[in-house]
Design an enzyme around this catalytic site. Structure first.
Site: not given
Ligand code: 8YV
Length: 327
Positions: A243, A272, A290
């Site tokens: 993150r 982001e 991402h």
């Molecule tokens: C997002 C993610 O869900 O699972 C997570 O925590 O950060 C990613 O897999 C994906 O980019 C869709 O927004």
């Protein structure tokens, strides 16, 4: 009133595979957003005001202020494994079930961590920019010299399912693996991952590739800042598939500018979708938007699991009342 109109209402905050959404349509009246956009808390509250449930993206915020305005809300299914967009304590207090999608994206995200490691060390995106810009004038022995991956020490910070999947891939590259985690793994898992537990300082000092796979919490915010970057090797690479916010982006930009580390591969950023201009100007960083879990099969599995979770959390379907992934 017809049965049709009395069905619970569900909001899907971003576009999702329509055939998978059909499963929601069996039980609920659904409102699906047709384009991706970032929602403010005010807009979230407005959208959720008359909804019993929602499928949310990992950047869609729900906190106590939103919850106070959503009297009908009973369940939220995050379609992602991370859930730092949700105030879990406030949701629990309000009796709203929250779920995520663990397990289905580990291998795909681990693949992507390796893609970033290889691309960063071997300067793949920089090389492509060079070629596309017409700068390739012929073979040169000294062109775009990078770092090796094979045989280097892989350091993993955050050894959950994704960290472990990253570690398992290291054997083919003959890379020793060290890791740091809140709690040490059991021996069988350490043996399976061929990973040695070390303290945080030792991890920073020994890793040739430092891969971040830890969740974003109040405790992990800026886990990598100026001091941590200063204690890394000068020829080490930082990879973040976790993150934004786990890394202090300003401190990282400074370290990359001054070549205090060799480079970075980043899939996530503090603000982001804004990536600082200073970061964009650097050549020793590989930047992606991402997409760690973004294979078609995995995104479908995530969508499907989120739908299963919501149906069950709202008391319908074969697992009524027993959603598989309660947070
Ligand atoms: C997002 C993610 O869900 O699972 C997570 O925590 O950060 C990613 O897999 C994906 O980019 C869709 O927004």
């Amino acid at each position: 009133m017809s049965t049709q109109t009395s069905r619970p209402r569900v909001w899907v905050s971003r576009p999702l595979f329509d055939d998978i959404l059909d499963r929601l349509r069996e039980y609920f009246d659904i409102e699906v957003e047709e384009r991706d956009r970032d929602w403010t808390r005010e807009q979230m509250a407005q959208k959720l005001r008359d909804k019993a449930g929602a499928i949310l993206g990992v950047a869609d915020p729900v906190d106590a202020g939103v919850i106070a305005q959503t009297p009908l809300l009973r369940a939220i299914a995050n379609r992602g494994v991370g859930y730092n967009n949700l105030d879990i304590a406030a949701l629990k207090k309000a009796g709203i079930v929250a779920t995520n999608t663990p397990g289905v994206l580990d291998e795909t995200t681990a693949d992507f961590a390796w893609a970033l490691m290889l691309a960063t060390a071997r300067r793949v995106t920089e090389a492509e920019r060079f070629l596309r810009a017409g700068q390739w004038q012929g073979m040169s022995f000294h062109i775009l010299l990078g770092g090796d991956v094979y045989g280097k020490t892989l350091g993993i910070f955050g050894m959950g399912r994704i960290g472990q999947a990253i570690a398992r891939r290291a054997a083919g590259f003959r890379m020793p693996v060290i890791y740091h985690n809140r709690s040490r793994l059991d021996v069988a898992t350490e043996v399976d991952c061929k990973a040695e537990y070390v303290g945080r300082e030792e991890l920073l000092a020994r890793a040739d590739f430092l891969v971040l796979a830890l969740p974003m919490t109040a405790q992990t915010r800026h886990a990598i800042g100026a001091a941590e970057l200063a204690s890394m090797k000068r020829d080490a690479y930082l990879i973040n598939i976790a993150r934004g916010g786990v890394v202090d982006d300003a401190a990282l930009i400074a370290a990359l500018k001054e070549k205090r580390i060799a480079g970075a591969g980043l899939d996530v950023f503090e603000r982001e979708p804004i990536v600082p201009a200073d970061m964009l100007a650097l050549d020793n960083v590989v930047l992606t938007p991402h997409i760690g879990s973004a294979s078609l099969a995995t995104r479908r599995a995530m969508a499907s699991l989120a739908v299963d979770n919501l149906i069950a959390a709202l008391g319908c379907g074969p697992n009524a009342g027993r959603p598989p992934n309660i947070i």
